[in-house]
Scaffold this motif. Structure first.
Motif, PDB file in Angstrom:
ATOM      1  N   GLY A 133      33.461  45.566 -11.432  1.00  0.00           N
ATOM      2  CA  GLY A 133      34.429  46.530 -10.945  1.00  0.00           C
ATOM      3  C   GLY A 133      35.198  47.132 -12.103  1.00  0.00           C
ATOM      4  O   GLY A 133      34.884  46.870 -13.250  1.00  0.00           O
ATOM      5  N   ASP A 134      36.190  47.953 -11.787  1.00  0.00           N
ATOM      6  CA  ASP A 134      36.980  48.427 -12.914  1.00  0.00           C
ATOM      7  C   ASP A 134      38.351  47.754 -12.885  1.00  0.00           C
ATOM      8  O   ASP A 134      39.352  48.343 -12.555  1.00  0.00           O
ATOM      9  CB  ASP A 134      37.069  49.955 -13.000  1.00  0.00           C
ATOM     10  CG  ASP A 134      37.087  50.617 -11.641  1.00  0.00           C
ATOM     11  OD1 ASP A 134      36.693  51.758 -11.545  1.00  0.00           O
ATOM     12  OD2 ASP A 134      37.523  49.931 -10.690  1.00  0.00           O
ATOM     13  N   THR A 170      40.192  46.759 -15.210  1.00  0.00           N
ATOM     14  CA  THR A 170      41.220  47.151 -16.172  1.00  0.00           C
ATOM     15  C   THR A 170      42.052  48.328 -15.702  1.00  0.00           C
ATOM     16  O   THR A 170      43.076  48.628 -16.284  1.00  0.00           O
ATOM     17  CB  THR A 170      40.582  47.518 -17.518  1.00  0.00           C
ATOM     18  OG1 THR A 170      39.592  48.492 -17.280  1.00  0.00           O
ATOM     19  CG2 THR A 170      39.977  46.315 -18.188  1.00  0.00           C
ATOM     20  N   THR A 171      41.588  48.992 -14.653  1.00  0.00           N
ATOM     21  CA  THR A 171      42.387  50.119 -14.162  1.00  0.00           C
ATOM     22  C   THR A 171      43.606  49.636 -13.388  1.00  0.00           C
ATOM     23  O   THR A 171      44.558  50.358 -13.211  1.00  0.00           O
ATOM     24  CB  THR A 171      41.557  51.043 -13.262  1.00  0.00           C
ATOM     25  OG1 THR A 171      41.001  50.265 -12.221  1.00  0.00           O
ATOM     26  CG2 THR A 171      40.444  51.723 -14.029  1.00  0.00           C
ATOM     27  N   GLN A 191      34.715  55.365 -15.816  1.00  0.00           N
ATOM     28  CA  GLN A 191      35.877  54.554 -16.189  1.00  0.00           C
ATOM     29  C   GLN A 191      36.980  55.479 -16.726  1.00  0.00           C
ATOM     30  O   GLN A 191      36.750  56.247 -17.662  1.00  0.00           O
ATOM     31  CB  GLN A 191      35.458  53.547 -17.269  1.00  0.00           C
ATOM     32  CG  GLN A 191      36.601  52.840 -17.972  1.00  0.00           C
ATOM     33  CD  GLN A 191      37.310  51.830 -17.093  1.00  0.00           C
ATOM     34  OE1 GLN A 191      36.710  51.245 -16.183  1.00  0.00           O
ATOM     35  NE2 GLN A 191      38.588  51.632 -17.344  1.00  0.00           N
ATOM     36  N   ALA A 215      36.476  48.435 -21.610  1.00  0.00           N
ATOM     37  CA  ALA A 215      36.077  48.434 -20.202  1.00  0.00           C
ATOM     38  C   ALA A 215      34.817  49.279 -20.027  1.00  0.00           C
ATOM     39  O   ALA A 215      33.887  48.900 -19.303  1.00  0.00           O
ATOM     40  CB  ALA A 215      37.218  48.963 -19.339  1.00  0.00           C
ATOM     41  N   LEU A 233      30.667  48.421 -18.814  1.00  0.00           N
ATOM     42  CA  LEU A 233      30.061  49.078 -17.659  1.00  0.00           C
ATOM     43  C   LEU A 233      28.754  49.799 -18.005  1.00  0.00           C
ATOM     44  O   LEU A 233      28.120  50.381 -17.128  1.00  0.00           O
ATOM     45  CB  LEU A 233      31.058  50.079 -17.053  1.00  0.00           C
ATOM     46  CG  LEU A 233      32.313  49.441 -16.436  1.00  0.00           C
ATOM     47  CD1 LEU A 233      33.323  50.517 -16.040  1.00  0.00           C
ATOM     48  CD2 LEU A 233      31.946  48.588 -15.231  1.00  0.00           C
TER      49      LEU A 233
END
Lengths: 182, 784
Positions: A2-3, A5-6, B59, B113, B117
């Protein structure tokens, strides 16, 4: 993946006195002290050499005690006094430990030097007259890949001599390009 | 200014280094720059089936994901362009540190990040991770188009090897193995890059050769070299580890492609996994000598793990093969060096460049030969060591200025004074008698497989019974400058300004100061030659557009090569200055040393080098029989530096190099399993601390002029690394009676050797065959 860090955790406000200057900043709870000093305050004299707390290039004084600033969160320094290499000289005058590292060739590439100096300052504060063995033990947490430590030990001894005899600190603008008097 | 040469002037750069003002590459990052993150392969050998960047691009903060498709010329290397900048779909990754994609984002966090990904799909392939096995016909190929994993096979032949062994009274076999060594410069790779107002690509980082970095970057991007500017910030150590491109080209690619300033900072783990290492080598050798102390023959096979890419492997292996017989004139030599591609981390330049591995084997063999024929190891060295006019294994006389013997003699003198070396026990001061007794007692306890050197072990201190002291001596040789016909030059410009007197001198020389202090040494040479105070000389060294090409800060060459170019340019500028009333004169000189020649096919016949540095060391160690721990108590390190331009800096080079050498000998155990690095942190890869170093280090500087060096100077940076491992091995043997043949000599290996040695003593025979550890067999026999 998933993301993750957002989803940033809420920032916290800290107040830290660094080299005598009070700072008030919003920081992420996970921010390390070393990154706070380098990235947020622009004090790049504190170096990052290893990320695993071995090298000691990031040593600063936290309330007078030498700490590896990569092992401390910025939020843990809330309310504290931090001294970095940039805050060591008094005006135009070198601290005796800075003078020792210069005079005794206690550095080559210089990357470990700020950490070495800050560890030494802490050592001499608690033990103004260390033996060679005590010096080596005190600096065991600071790695140097250039000097072989011989001249670092001499630099510490020189500084200890300067402090105990109360010699005047040398003006920063002196010395450059002139032979050492010996 | 006369008298500047030799003076221990303080370093001008020390000011910034003790105040924190000095800017290292990671300190150059400014707000608004894009942050880069590398996507590494993480596997030793695989074909890339696909790279999916969609999720990474979604992202927040991620600006771009660069892949091989974005690289104009996707190959680079110091000697051979066999390494991709980014590995392409359909192509292979060849080691875990290969780079597959480069993420650019508005923050470090977003870049990290984004990198996590990027989805890369691989088809894993069998990996070649053992160099000997990789030479087999059916081994997996690291580079398919190469057709074999053999990157180089170098035979060196001198005399007739069969005759050499026929003339020998004694023949000894040995097998030695060494591991990788990590440079561990304290400042991990970092830098910035941007396109300036004039449309030039500016890369600011740390390296060892401005103009070579520029050449490779320009080639990758298809730009004229003048369009690329490489600048060095303060360099936090190098030791050969910044010779290959690591991040310079990634910064350049991103800044040029995205037209935005970019920054990249590697963690220690990224640094260790991705940049090259010292070559692991396996050396099998056979030495022959007569009872009267003539070394008659050396046969050697050197197999080096070159890892996934060529880097400087071929040159390193040539050096190792050349030094398979050490610094001794041997009439009959057959040495074969092999550089082998594997799917391990690439091997390349590291202080010593093949000499430490080769001479670990050679020096141990010489000491063993001496023991076997009942001769003092120093005496055997004296009888065979290189002298003026000696023929190298490549059949040509050594370059003039051979000082191996005076260096050895001085080392022996110092060892007598500081370590009591060679003194019979009865002639030692009374205070040492207890130690002498305990040494004799050892011989019954652990057995002595070979005659011990008569020595004054200890210095009056009585050791507990589980501690054994020993002394060892070894010699070393290392070339200064590039070898084997590689183009060698250094260029400097000297400008003089002023009315009647020289008021200001500007020296332009593109020489990296990696911490060794080259800028001060070059300044001292300029000041001395021009007759001005060092403070009058301004150095311009760190910008490829502002300073001419001085060659690399490597091969112990910068003082000799850069220094000679500066001196010659200063002489020429001075001559112009005296001939004119102009307020400004300028001279540029390119210095080329005597030519070297490539190694002839089949025999290796050549003039391999134009200068050597000679070293000898004596050490005293204390070995714990309980733990296998070795404490080095004293080191004497003798070097002919030709002329010390700055005494304090030369001593600093010797002491610092000894720390790296001690780490290599005893501590630094770089481990790789199935192509994966098991020691990617300084918590698992141990470096010497202040407590590991002996308190007594005696650097001894001899100044026997080199005919070409400026004021006679030759290099010193690498030489202390050459003899220390065999000197410590000899001292451990002196203390315990066992030989260690694997580097590093860790406590585990020492304990194993001690156990095996003790067991073997119980069943001795005329022919002693000692299996010292799992990898070495040592046979001593009288051949006739």
């Amino acid at each position: 993946m998933g993301d993750a860090t957002t989803i940033a955790p809420p920032k916290l406000v800290i107040q830290v006195t660094v080299n005598g200057t009070p700072h008030r900043n919003e920081v992420e709870p996970r921010l390390l002290l070393v990154h706070y000093l380098r990235d947020q305050l622009g004090l790049t004299g504190t170096h990052v050499g290893c990320d695993t707390s071995q090298c000691g290039a990031c040593v600063v004084a936290l309330n007078g005690k030498a700490v590896k600033s990569c092992t401390i969160l910025a939020v843990q320094a809330d309310g504290a006094e931090v001294q970095t290499i940039e805050g060591l000289a008094e005006g135009e005058n070198f601290h005796p430990v800075q003078q020792g590292f210069w005079e005794m060739h206690g550095l080559q590439c210089g990357f470990c030097t700020p950490g070495m100096i800050m560890s030494t300052v802490a050592l001499l504060k608690r033990n103004p007259n260390p033996t060679e063995d005590e010096i080596r033990h005190a600096l065991e947490g600071n790695l140097c890949r250039c000097t072989g430590y011989q001249n670092i030990v001499k630099a510490v001894q020189y500084a200890a001599g300067q402090i105990t005899t109360g010699s005047q600190a040398v003006n920063q603008s002196g010395n450059v390009g002139t032979p050492r008097g010996e | 200014m006369r008298g500047t040469i030799g003076a221990s002037l303080p370093r001008p750069d020390a000011f910034g280094k003790v105040t924190g003002e000095t800017r290292y590459p990671a300190d150059l990052v400014r707000p608004g720059m894009l942050h880069l993150k590398v996507v590494f392969a993480g596997r030793p050998h695989a074909r890339i089936l696909g790279i999916d960047t969609a999720a990474a691009l979604r992202q927040p903060g991620v600006v771009a994901v660069l892949t091989a498709a974005d690289v104009p010329y996707n190959a680079h290397g110091l000697i051979e362009d066999d390494q991709p900048v980014l590995c392409a779909v359909g192509e292979k990754v060849r080691f875990a540190g290969d780079k597959v994609a480069l993420v650019a984002a508005e923050s470090r966090e977003a870049a990290a990040a984004g990198a996590s990904l990027v989805v890369v799909t691989y088809e894993d392939l069998p990996a070649a991770t053992d160099p000997r096995a990789a030479l087999a016909a059916d081994a997996p190929l690291v580079h398919d188009r190469h057709g074999s994993n053999q990157l180089l096979h170098l035979p060196i032949r001198k005399g007739t090897i069969e005759r050499g062994f026929a003339e020998a009274d004694i023949v000894l076999d040995g097998t030695f193995s060494t591991s990788w060594q990590e440079h561990a410069f304290l400042q991990p790779e970092a830098g910035i890059a941007e396109v300036d107002e004039q449309g030039r690509l500016v890369v600011e980082t740390a390296g060892q050769w401005l103009h070579e970095d520029r050449r490779q970057i320009a080639k990758i991007l298809g730009l004229p070299e003048e369009r690329v500017i490489v600048r060095y910030a303060a360099i936090g150590g190098a030791f050969g580890g910044r010779e290959d491109l690591s991040i310079q080209h990634l910064l350049a690619l991103a800044a040029w492609t995205l037209r935005r300033p970019v920054a990249l900072i590697w963690s220690r783990e990224e640094s260790i996994v991705a940049h090259h290492k010292r070559h692991p080598m396996e050396i099998r050798c056979r030495w022959g000598a007569t009872y009267d102390g003539r070394i008659t023959a050396v046969e050697a096979e050197v197999i080096a793990d070159g890892g996934a890419y060529a880097s400087t492997s071929a040159e390193v292996v040539k050096v190792a093969t050349l030094f398979a017989s050490g610094c001794y004139e041997v009439p009959h030599i057959a040495a074969d060096g092999y550089a082998v591609y594997t799917n391990n981390v690439p091997s390349g330049a590291f202080r010593g460049f093949g000499a430490p591995q080769a001479q670990f084997a050679a020096e141990v063999m010489v000491t063993r030969l001496a023991h076997t024929i009942g001769m003092d190891p120093v005496e055997l060295r004296r009888r065979n060591i290189y002298r003026e006019g000696s023929l190298e294994p490549t059949q040509q006389p050594l370059p003039p200025g051979v000082s191996a013997l005076p260096v050895l003699e001085r080392c022996v003198e110092e060892a007598q004074v500081h370590l009591g070396y060679g003194l019979a026990p009865q002639s030692l001061p009374a205070t040492t008698s207890l130690v002498a007794e305990s040494v004799e007692a050892d011989q019954t306890a652990t057995g002595s497989l070979t005659p011990r050197s008569a020595r004054g072990a200890g210095n009056g201190r009585h050791s507990p019974s589980h501690l054994r002291r020993g002394v060892g001596i070894a010699c070393g040789i290392k070339n200064v400058g590039y070898s084997f016909g590689y183009p060698e030059q250094s260029t400097a410009t000297v400008e003089l300004h002023g009315g009647g007197d020289i008021e200001r001198a500007v020296v332009r020389v593109g020489a990296a100061d990696v911490g060794q202090g080259s800028h001060l040494a070059l300044r001292q040479i300029a000041a001395e030659t021009l007759g001005v105070a060092p403070g009058t000389v301004e150095m311009v060294c760190d910008d490829s557009a502002e300073a001419p090409d001085a060659g690399s800060a490597s091969a112990s060459r910068m003082t000799l090569m850069g220094g000679r170019a500066v001196r010659d340019a200063a002489i020429e500028a001075l001559a112009k200055w005296r001939d004119t009333d102009d307020l400004h004169v300028e001279a540029t000189v390119q210095y080329r040393p005597p030519a070297t020649t490539p190694l002839a096919a089949g025999t290796g016949a050549s003039q391999p080098n134009y200068c050597y540095g000679y070293a000898a060391q004596a050490v005293e160690v204390e070995v714990s029989l309980l733990t296998g721990q070795v404490q080095v108590l004293r080191i004497i390190s003798v070097h002919d530096v030709g002329r010390a331009i700055n005494h304090q800096q030369v001593e600093g080079q010797i002491e610092g190099c000894l720390a790296q050498a001690l780490g290599y000998a005893l501590l630094e155990h770089f481990q790789v399993r199935d192509g994966r690095v098991l020691t990617p942190y300084l918590s698992t890869y141990l470096l010497p601390t202040a407590l590991d170093m002996p308190t007594e280090i005696v650097p001894v500087i001899l100044e026997l002029s080199d005919p070409n060096g400026p004021y006679g100077a030759r290099g010193v940076a690498e030489m202390p690394l050459v003899p220390l491992t065999p000197a410590i091995a000899a001292a451990i043997h002196d203390a315990t009676g066992v030989w260690l043949t694997q580097q590093p000599m860790t406590p585990e290996r020492i304990l194993t050797a001690l156990n095996v040695g003790t067991a073997l003593e119980k069943g001795s025979s005329n022919e002693i065959t000692t299996t010292i550890d799992t990898k070495s067999t040592v046979t001593a026999h009288a051949s006739k």
